[in-house]
Design a protein around this motif. Structure first.
Motif, PDB file in Angstrom:
ATOM      1  N   MET A   1      -3.100  -4.590 -13.673  1.00 37.01           N
ATOM      2  CA  MET A   1      -3.619  -4.022 -12.423  1.00 37.01           C
ATOM      3  C   MET A   1      -3.813  -2.515 -12.558  1.00 37.01           C
ATOM      4  O   MET A   1      -4.831  -1.976 -12.132  1.00 37.01           O
ATOM      5  CB  MET A   1      -2.684  -4.334 -11.252  1.00 37.01           C
ATOM      6  N   LEU A   2      -2.842  -1.845 -13.155  1.00 37.80           N
ATOM      7  CA  LEU A   2      -2.939  -0.407 -13.363  1.00 37.80           C
ATOM      8  C   LEU A   2      -4.119  -0.082 -14.281  1.00 37.80           C
ATOM      9  O   LEU A   2      -4.922   0.801 -13.990  1.00 37.80           O
ATOM     10  CB  LEU A   2      -1.645   0.132 -13.958  1.00 37.80           C
ATOM     11  N   GLN A   3      -4.234  -0.809 -15.373  1.00 37.08           N
ATOM     12  CA  GLN A   3      -5.296  -0.555 -16.336  1.00 37.08           C
ATOM     13  C   GLN A   3      -6.675  -0.906 -15.785  1.00 37.08           C
ATOM     14  O   GLN A   3      -7.675  -0.384 -16.257  1.00 37.08           O
ATOM     15  CB  GLN A   3      -5.022  -1.305 -17.634  1.00 37.08           C
ATOM     16  N   SER A   4      -6.715  -1.759 -14.775  1.00 37.17           N
ATOM     17  CA  SER A   4      -7.983  -2.152 -14.154  1.00 37.17           C
ATOM     18  C   SER A   4      -8.279  -1.343 -12.891  1.00 37.17           C
ATOM     19  O   SER A   4      -9.243  -1.629 -12.192  1.00 37.17           O
ATOM     20  CB  SER A   4      -7.951  -3.645 -13.804  1.00 37.17           C
ATOM     21  N   PHE A   5      -7.422  -0.364 -12.601  1.00 36.36           N
ATOM     22  CA  PHE A   5      -7.603   0.516 -11.446  1.00 36.36           C
ATOM     23  C   PHE A   5      -7.626  -0.251 -10.133  1.00 36.36           C
ATOM     24  O   PHE A   5      -8.452   0.009  -9.271  1.00 36.36           O
ATOM     25  CB  PHE A   5      -8.876   1.363 -11.601  1.00 36.36           C
ATOM     26  N   MET A   6      -6.715  -1.197 -10.000  1.00 31.71           N
ATOM     27  CA  MET A   6      -6.610  -1.980  -8.777  1.00 31.71           C
ATOM     28  C   MET A   6      -5.515  -1.382  -7.889  1.00 31.71           C
ATOM     29  O   MET A   6      -4.521  -0.850  -8.382  1.00 31.71           O
ATOM     30  CB  MET A   6      -6.294  -3.437  -9.101  1.00 31.71           C
ATOM     31  N   THR A   7      -5.693  -1.467  -6.588  1.00 30.20           N
ATOM     32  CA  THR A   7      -4.693  -0.978  -5.651  1.00 30.20           C
ATOM     33  C   THR A   7      -3.479  -1.906  -5.703  1.00 30.20           C
ATOM     34  O   THR A   7      -3.635  -3.121  -5.599  1.00 30.20           O
ATOM     35  CB  THR A   7      -5.268  -0.937  -4.224  1.00 30.20           C
ATOM     36  N   PRO A   8      -2.278  -1.344  -5.869  1.00 32.52           N
ATOM     37  CA  PRO A   8      -1.079  -2.187  -5.963  1.00 32.52           C
ATOM     38  C   PRO A   8      -0.756  -2.846  -4.626  1.00 32.52           C
ATOM     39  O   PRO A   8      -0.967  -2.256  -3.564  1.00 32.52           O
ATOM     40  CB  PRO A   8       0.015  -1.190  -6.354  1.00 32.52           C
ATOM     41  N   GLU A   9      -0.232  -4.068  -4.691  1.00 31.22           N
ATOM     42  CA  GLU A   9       0.082  -4.800  -3.470  1.00 31.22           C
ATOM     43  C   GLU A   9       1.557  -5.166  -3.355  1.00 31.22           C
ATOM     44  O   GLU A   9       2.120  -5.104  -2.278  1.00 31.22           O
ATOM     45  CB  GLU A   9      -0.784  -6.058  -3.388  1.00 31.22           C
ATOM     46  N   THR A  10       2.188  -5.544  -4.460  1.00 32.83           N
ATOM     47  CA  THR A  10       3.595  -5.947  -4.384  1.00 32.83           C
ATOM     48  C   THR A  10       4.505  -4.729  -4.546  1.00 32.83           C
ATOM     49  O   THR A  10       4.101  -3.693  -5.073  1.00 32.83           O
ATOM     50  CB  THR A  10       3.954  -6.963  -5.481  1.00 32.83           C
TER      51      THR A  10
END
Length: 124
Positions: A41-50
């Protein structure tokens, strides 16, 4: 204008080409109990959810100077743009100005707030 810096969110840490994780990422992964999915998720630049993902992001952001655990660090963020083109530095400045003042007493939620501020900006 599409912000084309592949490494906008974490330029000092992410090796986007081969998806290897940096020493900082590995340290944070172990510290926060992050999964492969959290790292992706970090490497894909996604907003964290958990909670775990947010805390993982927080750890990495603190290690690279984007956060002190209570606030967005504008100077730390901008220091990663030193070798970028002037156009990209201008975009980074705009993002930093937009995110300045982002605070949260919970360092994990702060990381999510910072990611939320930075990630949409890279599409402008």
């Amino acid at each position: 204008m599409k912000f084309s810096l592949v490494l906008c969110l974490l330029p000092a840490v992410i090796l986007a080409q081969d998806k290897q994780i940096s020493r900082e990422e590995e340290t944070c992964r172990e510290q926060e109990g992050a999964s492969d999915e959290d790292v992706e998720m970090l490497q894909s630049f996604m907003t964290p959810e958990t909670r775990t993902t947010k805390c993982y992001y927080s750890c990495v952001m603190q290690k690279i100077g984007y956060s002190d655990g209570q606030r967005f660090d504008k100077e730390g963020f901008l220091s990663t743009a030193v070798n970028f083109s002037s156009k990209d530095r201008e975009t980074m400045q705009r993002i930093a100005d937009q995110c300045e003042g982002t605070t949260n007493e919970d360092h994990c939620e702060l990381a999510a707030d910072i990611a939320e501020c930075i990630i949409p900006s890279r599409q402008n």
